[in-house]
Design an enzyme around this catalytic site. Structure first.
Site, PDB file in Angstrom:
ATOM      1  N   GLY A   1     -40.819 -15.131 -32.141  1.00  0.00           N
ATOM      2  CA  GLY A   1     -40.098 -15.426 -33.361  1.00  0.00           C
ATOM      3  C   GLY A   1     -39.066 -16.515 -33.173  1.00  0.00           C
ATOM      4  O   GLY A   1     -39.375 -17.703 -33.170  1.00  0.00           O
ATOM      5  N   CYS A   2     -37.813 -16.094 -33.005  1.00  0.00           N
ATOM      6  CA  CYS A   2     -36.708 -17.056 -32.992  1.00  0.00           C
ATOM      7  C   CYS A   2     -36.747 -17.981 -31.789  1.00  0.00           C
ATOM      8  O   CYS A   2     -36.375 -19.156 -31.903  1.00  0.00           O
ATOM      9  CB  CYS A   2     -35.379 -16.303 -33.056  1.00  0.00           C
ATOM     10  SG  CYS A   2     -35.219 -15.321 -34.570  1.00  0.00           S
ATOM     11  N   VAL A   3     -37.192 -17.508 -30.634  1.00  0.00           N
ATOM     12  CA  VAL A   3     -37.302 -18.380 -29.462  1.00  0.00           C
ATOM     13  C   VAL A   3     -38.359 -19.444 -29.702  1.00  0.00           C
ATOM     14  O   VAL A   3     -38.128 -20.638 -29.480  1.00  0.00           O
ATOM     15  CB  VAL A   3     -37.618 -17.565 -28.196  1.00  0.00           C
ATOM     16  CG1 VAL A   3     -37.952 -18.482 -27.025  1.00  0.00           C
ATOM     17  CG2 VAL A   3     -36.440 -16.657 -27.837  1.00  0.00           C
TER      18      VAL A   3
END
Length: 204
Positions: A147-149
């Site tokens: 996701g965010c990474v």
């Protein structure tokens, strides 16, 4: 990481002259038991990030953290909070304090970027902060890998930074999801590196 076109995806970005460390969303919602996004066994990723923090701080490299927060009523959450309803855990005034950074903590002078979407760059001051500091390489850690990474590493490349995603310093809901996303990131959008390599570069 060759794909169906042979060596089409075999390029490396390498390290530039000025790295910064980006710690993505190591907040209580992911790292503590009972959190709405609790990850299985985040300890190794946390300890790897701790080592990277020590190396970056010792060498005087910039460190930037991200957290997630929404205004009361989620008006700034857009469609993202509809797609992922559990993001309401980060609503202002919500119970649990799930958006607080922990167990690792920023030191005075380290920037904390508050975001509402997956990317650490979207709608934030991160790119300007890094460019002003002369950063050309972004050592990326945190959660979650898929996701965010992943999205932050892609946007780092889009903004002209060399994303170096540290394998041992990221985590996800399953090992299979973690590994498959690292493979795809390494093929197209970032260099996936081991902890020892990242520590050696930060120490220079």
């Amino acid at each position: 990481m060759s794909g169906p076109h042979g060596s089409a995806f075999s390029g490396r970005l390498g390290w530039g002259a000025r790295p910064a460390l980006l710690v993505i969303d190591l907040v209580r919602a992911y790292t503590e038991a009972g959190g709405p996004f609790e990850l299985p066994g985040p300890g190794p990723a946390i300890e790897a990030t701790r080592a990277l923090l020590e190396a970056a701080r010792t060498a005087g490299h910039p460190v930037v953290w991200t957290s997630v927060a929404y205004t009361r009523g989620l008006a700034d959450g857009g469609l993202f909070v509809r797609k992922v309803p559990e993001l309401r855990a980060f609503e202002e005034g919500g119970e649990g304090g799930w958006g607080k950074i922990g167990p690792l903590k920023p030191e005075p002078g380290e920037a904390v970027v508050t975001k509402q979407y997956a990317s650490a760059f979207f709608g934030t001051s991160l790119a300007s902060t890094l460019h002003t500091s002369g950063v050309d390489t972004l050592v990326t850690t945190g959660v979650s890998t898929s996701g965010c990474v992943r999205v932050s590493a892609m946007d780092a490349l889009n903004h002209g930074f060399r994303p170096q995603v540290v394998r041992q310093a990221c985590a996800d809901r399953t090992e299979a999801v973690h590994e498959s996303n690292l493979v795809d990131l390494d093929a197209k959008h970032a260099d996936v590196v081991d902890l020892d390599e990242a520590l050696a570069h930060l120490a220079r």
